[in-house]
Design a protein around this motif. Structure first.
Motif, PDB file in Angstrom:
ATOM      1  N   ARG A 135       0.834  -1.210   0.000  1.00 31.89           N
ATOM      2  CA  ARG A 135       0.000   0.000   0.000  1.00 31.89           C
ATOM      3  C   ARG A 135       0.864   1.254   0.000  1.00 31.89           C
ATOM      4  N   GLU A 136       1.945   1.218   0.763  1.00 31.53           N
ATOM      5  CA  GLU A 136       2.891   2.330   0.833  1.00 31.53           C
ATOM      6  C   GLU A 136       4.226   1.780   1.318  1.00 31.53           C
ATOM      7  N   LEU A 137       5.297   2.417   0.881  1.00 24.97           N
ATOM      8  CA  LEU A 137       6.646   1.932   1.194  1.00 24.97           C
ATOM      9  C   LEU A 137       7.479   3.054   1.791  1.00 24.97           C
ATOM     10  N   PHE A 138       8.330   2.676   2.748  1.00 25.66           N
ATOM     11  CA  PHE A 138       9.240   3.617   3.395  1.00 25.66           C
ATOM     12  C   PHE A 138      10.655   3.085   3.250  1.00 25.66           C
ATOM     13  N   VAL A 139      11.530   3.904   2.673  1.00 27.18           N
ATOM     14  CA  VAL A 139      12.919   3.532   2.464  1.00 27.18           C
ATOM     15  C   VAL A 139      13.769   4.276   3.491  1.00 27.18           C
ATOM     16  N   PRO A 140      14.300   3.576   4.486  1.00 24.58           N
ATOM     17  CA  PRO A 140      15.166   4.249   5.470  1.00 24.58           C
ATOM     18  C   PRO A 140      16.456   4.734   4.816  1.00 24.58           C
ATOM     19  N   SER A 141      16.963   5.861   5.289  1.00 29.57           N
ATOM     20  CA  SER A 141      18.180   6.444   4.725  1.00 29.57           C
ATOM     21  C   SER A 141      19.425   5.762   5.282  1.00 29.57           C
ATOM     22  N   LEU A 142      19.465   4.449   5.192  1.00 31.47           N
ATOM     23  CA  LEU A 142      20.588   3.670   5.716  1.00 31.47           C
ATOM     24  C   LEU A 142      21.631   3.409   4.635  1.00 31.47           C
ATOM     25  N   LYS A 143      21.292   3.714   3.396  1.00 33.01           N
ATOM     26  CA  LYS A 143      22.154   3.458   2.254  1.00 33.01           C
ATOM     27  C   LYS A 143      22.627   4.761   1.649  1.00 33.01           C
ATOM     28  N   GLN A 144      23.564   4.680   0.695  1.00 28.79           N
ATOM     29  CA  GLN A 144      24.122   5.859   0.044  1.00 28.79           C
ATOM     30  C   GLN A 144      23.057   6.789  -0.515  1.00 28.79           C
ATOM     31  N   ASP A 145      22.209   6.287  -1.395  1.00 29.31           N
ATOM     32  CA  ASP A 145      21.249   7.132  -2.084  1.00 29.31           C
ATOM     33  C   ASP A 145      19.827   6.584  -1.927  1.00 29.31           C
ATOM     34  N   PRO A 146      19.191   6.865  -0.793  1.00 32.36           N
ATOM     35  CA  PRO A 146      17.844   6.330  -0.569  1.00 32.36           C
ATOM     36  C   PRO A 146      16.811   6.894  -1.550  1.00 32.36           C
ATOM     37  N   ALA A 147      17.015   8.127  -2.036  1.00 32.45           N
ATOM     38  CA  ALA A 147      16.066   8.701  -2.996  1.00 32.45           C
ATOM     39  C   ALA A 147      16.084   7.908  -4.305  1.00 32.45           C
ATOM     40  N   GLU A 148      17.252   7.462  -4.716  1.00 29.33           N
ATOM     41  CA  GLU A 148      17.360   6.632  -5.926  1.00 29.33           C
ATOM     42  C   GLU A 148      16.646   5.298  -5.717  1.00 29.33           C
ATOM     43  N   THR A 149      16.823   4.724  -4.534  1.00 28.18           N
ATOM     44  CA  THR A 149      16.147   3.466  -4.206  1.00 28.18           C
ATOM     45  C   THR A 149      14.631   3.660  -4.222  1.00 28.18           C
ATOM     46  N   ALA A 150      14.162   4.768  -3.618  1.00 27.05           N
ATOM     47  CA  ALA A 150      12.722   5.046  -3.586  1.00 27.05           C
ATOM     48  C   ALA A 150      12.174   5.208  -5.003  1.00 27.05           C
ATOM     49  N   ALA A 151      12.881   5.923  -5.845  1.00 30.31           N
ATOM     50  CA  ALA A 151      12.435   6.124  -7.229  1.00 30.31           C
ATOM     51  C   ALA A 151      12.383   4.799  -7.990  1.00 30.31           C
TER      52      ALA A 151
END
Length: 183
Positions: A135-151
């Motif tokens: 339904r919705e996903l949350f990507v923790p900023s534990l990695k280098q580029d979380p915005a890229e992962t989210a996209a």
């Protein structure tokens, strides 16, 4: 035992079809890893290694049947007498999703809510279901580029948000706080 009506009907040879326990999908919470599948980011179960398809429900299969020694017969998924099904916890139990201390380097963890439907078995802290979709996903900023992962998770067609969190526990706490506020 059954309801009074079921008992009375049974005396006369009548049977009732089983009614679904829930009129609409249940909302539960879970964790996934991210795996690259043919150049696309896909959600992967942490414990079974199953890839969740984008744009289609994930259908559970009983993994216990893989081992003939267990003697499990084919059955609907899930059933009370087996551990099969897609697991999700209630919002108040989000903190129970992670028992480790931290994530391994290079490992991408995603926290999310999921719709569960089809056959459903209620458990102590949540449910096991036959069908599910994020339904919705949350990507923790534990990695280098979380915005890229989210996209990269946009194929799922659900809201994806980056969480500013220094560790898994902080990420789970942030998601739990949001889940409680929405109730």
């Amino acid at each position: 035992m059954g309801t009074w009506l079921e008992v009375e009907a049974g005396k006369h040879g009548a049977t009732f079809p089983s009614a679904p326990d829930y009129a609409e999908s249940l909302v539960a919470w879970r964790l996934w890893a991210i795996e690259d599948v043919s150049g696309s980011a896909r959600l992967r179960s942490l414990y079974q290694g199953c890839i969740w398809p984008a744009g289609a429900p994930f259908a559970a299969r009983c993994q216990a049947r893989r081992f003939r020694l267990w003697g499990r017969s084919d059955h609907d998924v899930p059933v009370e007498t087996c551990s099969c099904g897609i697991y999700g916890v209630q919002a108040e139990h989000i903190s129970r999703l992670w028992r480790g201390s931290d994530v391994a380097p290079g490992f991408s963890l995603v926290i999310g809510s999921v719709s569960l439907w089809g056959p459903v078995v209620e458990c102590e802290h949540g449910w096991r279901a036959g069908l599910a979709y994020p339904r919705e996903l949350f990507v923790p900023s534990l990695k280098q580029d979380p915005a890229e992962t989210a996209a990269a998770l946009a194929d799922y067609g659900v809201p994806v948000e980056v969480l500013d969190a220094s560790n898994v526990r902080a990420a789970l706490d942030a998601v739990a706080e949001r889940a409680v506020v929405r109730r």
